[in-house]
Design an enzyme around this catalytic site. Structure first.
Site, PDB file in Angstrom:
ATOM      1  CD  GLU A  38      -2.994  -0.733  -0.161  1.00 35.18           C
ATOM      2  OE1 GLU A  38      -2.946   0.380  -0.716  1.00 35.18           O
ATOM      3  OE2 GLU A  38      -3.726  -1.653  -0.564  1.00 35.18           O
ATOM      4  CE1 TYR A 121      -6.823   3.119  -0.712  1.00 33.80           C
ATOM      5  CE2 TYR A 121      -4.452   3.302  -0.364  1.00 33.80           C
ATOM      6  CZ  TYR A 121      -5.536   2.622  -0.867  1.00 33.80           C
ATOM      7  OH  TYR A 121      -5.364   1.426  -1.488  1.00 33.80           O
ATOM      8  CG  ASP A 139      -7.943   4.519  -4.621  1.00 36.89           C
ATOM      9  OD1 ASP A 139      -9.184   4.474  -4.720  1.00 36.89           O
ATOM     10  OD2 ASP A 139      -7.181   3.830  -5.319  1.00 36.89           O
TER      11      ASP A 139
END
Length: 361
Positions: A38, A121, A139
């Site tokens: 991520e 996020y 996102d």
DNA sequence: AAGACGGGGAA
DNA sequence: TTCCCAGTCTT
């Protein structure tokens, strides 16, 4: 205005079951893998991340290893991926996890959010994908997909718009598969409801409830204000060679390309005559000066227009601004030990191919 | 709220 | 060329 997305969930989950790409961090969603992926995926495409992820996990297989690795080795693993503070923040967070959480990444949204490099996020993505917590992860893809479905031309750069979408998603996110649901929205955004060019609406699992499709407003959504033009900066890059070694220096620890290595130079464009005068005044005795071409590098907010010179030196002067704080490194060391950003690639290549051919990257 | 912060793929 | 990407942090 909040929006009721109705029965969107089962359509997305079923589509995801059949169309999800096979990704290393998806195949084995250990918290550490999800976390590293991520961070790498922030403002970065999946295709660009794949290779970096595999190499990173091989070199640093767990949080402990990440917490302890030397900074230069960490930056080398990140070389070319960009946004280098992500790497430093990742390590800072790993050190906190080792110190405060016994080396285990916490699964709680707010605990994740408190760690360096993890924003709203990423906290949502990790909590939902790695820990099955029913938290949104919004996102650019999610914003685009959901606003198109809702047929909303709201300016998505406004904070209130994202907040409202957060509560809309909280209402519908399935408790049994929150991570898959979040990923299905992102996957749809990346593969079908794409940002540039025509989306592939014929293969969209929710086209029947998509307002933008039925109202023919897809090109207008997402709506965001135009960006400002970039600044342009002129630079001269010096590839200084002395006894088969090359001068490189570390950039300062804050700002652009912080902490990475670069060739010395000046923040203006010098022609050959100006350069010679400059070198003479600095006491640098050059045996040979070779122009090695121009290069342009575009960052998100600034452009570098560079001109390069390869300078073979006869001897080292006692002190010169260009040689202040440089180290001298051989070709192979530069390749294996020092993280030099892609902005310098034209000039680094000049070194790497200076003598016999070498197999790079 | 706006700007800093990389690099590359696609139109 | 321009856009924008599985965004975050600083000012």
């Amino acid at each position: 205005m909040s929006y009721d997305y109705g029965e969107i969930v089962p359509y997305l989950l079923t589509w995801f079951d059949y169309n999800a790409r096979i990704l290393a961090w998806r195949d084995n969603p250990k918290p550490y893998y999800v976390w590293v992926s991520e961070i790498m995926l922030q403002q970065t495409r999946v295709e660009a991340v794949k290779g970096y992820f595999d190499r990173f996990i091989k070199a640093l297989p767990n949080i402990q290893a990440l917490a302890e690795v030397e900074e230069d080795k960490l930056l080398k693993l990140w070389e070319g991926l960009g946004y280098y503070n992500r790497a430093r923040n990742l390590q800072k967070a790993a050190q906190i996890v080792v110190r405060d959480y016994a080396g285990e990444l916490p699964g709680d949204y707010h605990m994740l959010l408190s760690l360096p490099g993890i924003g709203e996020y990423t906290a949502g993505a990790i909590a939902s994908i790695a820990f099955q917590k029913p938290v949104p992860a919004i996102d650019g893809n999610v914003l685009r997909v959901m606003k198109r479905i809702a047929g909303s031309t709201d300016d998505i750069t406004r904070l209130s718009v994202k907040k409202e979408l957060w509560t809309d998603i909280e209402r519908i996110i399935p408790k049994d598969r929150p991570g898959d649901f979040n990923q299905s929205l992102m996957e749809l955004g990346a593969m079908v409801c794409v940002p540039n060019g025509k989306p592939d609406c014929e293969h969209c699992p929710v086209v029947h409830i998509c307002k933008a499709f039925h109202e023919d407003t897809i090109a207008l959504i997402p709506n965001k204000p135009a960006k400002k033009p970039r600044k342009k900066e002129e630079r001269t890059i010096l590839v200084l060679e002395y006894q088969d070694k090359y001068a490189i220096r570390r950039r300062k620890q804050n700002g652009l390309l912080a902490g990475l290595w670069e060739f010395p130079g000046v923040e203006m464009k010098l022609n050959l005559k100006e350069l010679k005068r400059e070198l003479t005044s600095q006491g640098i005795l050059a045996a040979e000066i070779q122009p090695i071409g121009d290069a342009k590098h575009i960052f998100s907010h600034v452009e570098w227009h560079m001109t390069g010179y390869h300078i073979k030196m006869k001897e080292l002067p006692n002190n010169s601004p260009y040689l202040d704080s440089v180290i001298w490194a051989g070709r192979n060391e530069i390749l294996s030990d020092y993280s030099i950003p892609n902005a310098y690639e034209t000039f680094r290549k000049n070194i790497l191919f200076n003598e016999e051919n070498l197999n790079i990257k």
